[in-house]
Motif scaffolding. Structure first.
Motif, mmCIF file in Angstrom:
data_model
loop_
_atom_site.group_PDB
_atom_site.id
_atom_site.type_symbol
_atom_site.label_atom_id
_atom_site.label_comp_id
_atom_site.label_asym_id
_atom_site.label_seq_id
_atom_site.Cartn_x
_atom_site.Cartn_y
_atom_site.Cartn_z
ATOM 1 N N ILE A 1 0.864 -1.179 0.000
ATOM 2 C CA ILE A 1 0.000 0.000 0.000
ATOM 3 C C ILE A 1 0.901 1.230 0.000
ATOM 4 C CG2 ILE A 1 -1.729 1.273 1.288
ATOM 5 C CD1 ILE A 1 -2.535 -1.440 2.531
ATOM 6 N N HIS A 2 0.717 2.098 -0.993
ATOM 7 C CA HIS A 2 1.520 3.309 -1.086
ATOM 8 C C HIS A 2 0.664 4.502 -0.689
ATOM 9 C CE1 HIS A 2 4.876 1.274 -2.889
ATOM 10 N NE2 HIS A 2 4.045 0.695 -3.741
ATOM 11 N N SER A 3 0.812 4.900 0.529
ATOM 12 C CA SER A 3 0.117 6.083 1.012
ATOM 13 C C SER A 3 1.023 6.775 2.013
ATOM 14 C CB SER A 3 -1.217 5.703 1.665
ATOM 15 O OG SER A 3 -0.979 4.981 2.854
ATOM 16 N N ALA A 4 0.590 7.892 2.506
ATOM 17 C CA ALA A 4 1.409 8.669 3.446
ATOM 18 C C ALA A 4 1.655 7.897 4.738
ATOM 19 C CB ALA A 4 0.731 10.002 3.740
ATOM 20 N N THR A 5 0.697 7.078 5.159
ATOM 21 C CA THR A 5 0.857 6.353 6.422
ATOM 22 C C THR A 5 1.627 5.050 6.257
ATOM 23 O OG1 THR A 5 -1.284 5.308 6.098
ATOM 24 C CG2 THR A 5 -1.230 7.323 7.412
ATOM 25 N N HIS A 6 1.605 4.436 5.092
ATOM 26 C CA HIS A 6 2.258 3.148 4.876
ATOM 27 C C HIS A 6 3.451 3.256 3.937
ATOM 28 C CE1 HIS A 6 -1.862 2.016 6.053
ATOM 29 N NE2 HIS A 6 -1.227 1.106 6.752
ATOM 30 N N ASN A 7 4.046 4.411 3.828
ATOM 31 C CA ASN A 7 5.095 4.640 2.847
ATOM 32 C C ASN A 7 6.378 3.871 3.144
ATOM 33 O OD1 ASN A 7 6.306 5.653 0.625
ATOM 34 N ND2 ASN A 7 6.634 7.692 1.436
ATOM 35 N N ASN A 8 6.758 3.703 4.399
ATOM 36 C CA ASN A 8 8.033 3.095 4.749
ATOM 37 C C ASN A 8 7.886 1.678 5.305
ATOM 38 O OD1 ASN A 8 9.499 5.365 4.017
ATOM 39 N ND2 ASN A 8 9.084 6.343 5.973
ATOM 40 N N PHE A 9 6.843 0.966 4.965
ATOM 41 C CA PHE A 9 6.611 -0.357 5.532
ATOM 42 C C PHE A 9 7.709 -1.371 5.230
ATOM 43 C CE2 PHE A 9 4.765 -4.625 5.027
ATOM 44 C CZ PHE A 9 4.545 -4.898 6.368
ATOM 45 N N PRO A 10 8.162 -1.546 3.979
ATOM 46 C CA PRO A 10 9.141 -2.609 3.715
ATOM 47 C C PRO A 10 10.537 -2.332 4.264
ATOM 48 C CG PRO A 10 8.040 -1.946 1.699
ATOM 49 C CD PRO A 10 7.661 -0.972 2.751
ATOM 50 N N ARG A 11 10.902 -1.101 4.485
ATOM 51 C CA ARG A 11 12.273 -0.775 4.872
ATOM 52 C C ARG A 11 12.716 -1.393 6.193
ATOM 53 N NH1 ARG A 11 12.466 5.392 2.791
ATOM 54 N NH2 ARG A 11 12.656 4.881 0.589
ATOM 55 N N PRO A 12 11.947 -1.306 7.281
ATOM 56 C CA PRO A 12 12.418 -1.940 8.522
ATOM 57 C C PRO A 12 12.555 -3.453 8.391
ATOM 58 C CG PRO A 12 10.677 -0.378 9.001
ATOM 59 C CD PRO A 12 10.755 -0.516 7.509
ATOM 60 N N ILE A 13 11.687 -4.080 7.628
ATOM 61 C CA ILE A 13 11.768 -5.530 7.440
ATOM 62 C C ILE A 13 13.032 -5.883 6.653
ATOM 63 C CG2 ILE A 13 10.664 -7.500 6.333
ATOM 64 C CD1 ILE A 13 7.982 -6.171 7.032
ATOM 65 N N ASN A 14 13.350 -5.125 5.608
ATOM 66 C CA ASN A 14 14.569 -5.379 4.838
ATOM 67 C C ASN A 14 15.808 -5.208 5.708
ATOM 68 O OD1 ASN A 14 13.146 -5.926 2.537
ATOM 69 N ND2 ASN A 14 13.364 -3.866 1.697
ATOM 70 N N LEU B 1 16.100 -8.251 7.999
ATOM 71 C CA LEU B 1 16.574 -9.436 7.282
ATOM 72 C C LEU B 1 18.068 -9.349 6.977
ATOM 73 C CD1 LEU B 1 13.661 -10.101 4.798
ATOM 74 C CD2 LEU B 1 14.365 -11.516 6.722
ATOM 75 N N ILE B 2 18.532 -8.195 6.554
ATOM 76 C CA ILE B 2 19.958 -8.020 6.278
ATOM 77 C C ILE B 2 20.762 -8.176 7.565
ATOM 78 C CG2 ILE B 2 21.691 -6.332 5.564
ATOM 79 C CD1 ILE B 2 19.638 -5.368 3.481
ATOM 80 N N ALA B 3 20.274 -7.633 8.658
ATOM 81 C CA ALA B 3 20.970 -7.774 9.944
ATOM 82 C C ALA B 3 21.003 -9.238 10.388
ATOM 83 C CB ALA B 3 20.288 -6.913 11.003
ATOM 84 N N CYS B 4 19.927 -9.970 10.165
ATOM 85 C CA CYS B 4 19.906 -11.395 10.518
ATOM 86 C C CYS B 4 20.912 -12.175 9.684
ATOM 87 C CB CYS B 4 18.507 -11.968 10.332
ATOM 88 S SG CYS B 4 17.344 -11.408 11.586
ATOM 89 N N TRP B 5 21.013 -11.886 8.384
ATOM 90 C CA TRP B 5 22.008 -12.564 7.551
ATOM 91 C C TRP B 5 23.416 -12.221 8.004
ATOM 92 C CZ3 TRP B 5 21.536 -16.709 4.940
ATOM 93 C CH2 TRP B 5 20.331 -17.039 4.341
#
Length: 63
Positions: free
Chosen positions: A3-16, A19-23
């Protein structure tokens, strides 16, 4: 997909980042920089190549 909106704009970044930190923790610094980073770069370049080759605007046939 996302969902691309003002409230959900940065959703994937913390997950990425998580995941990179876990690797990084799982592989260690040497494995991360000599295995994960090159594999990510090669994977990205393959994706770019496949996208370019199937949508080549310079092709005479237009395919």
């Amino acid at each position: 997909m996302f969902i691309h909106s003002a409230t959900h704009n940065n959703f994937p970044r913390p997950i990425n980042r998580l995941l990179i930190a876990c690797w990084y923790v799982f592989l260690g610094p040497i494995g991360f920089f000599f295995l994960f980073v090159p594999a990510s770069i090669v994977g990205f370049l393959r994706l770019v190549h496949c996208n370019w080759s199937t949508h080549n605007a310079l092709s005479p046939s237009g395919r």
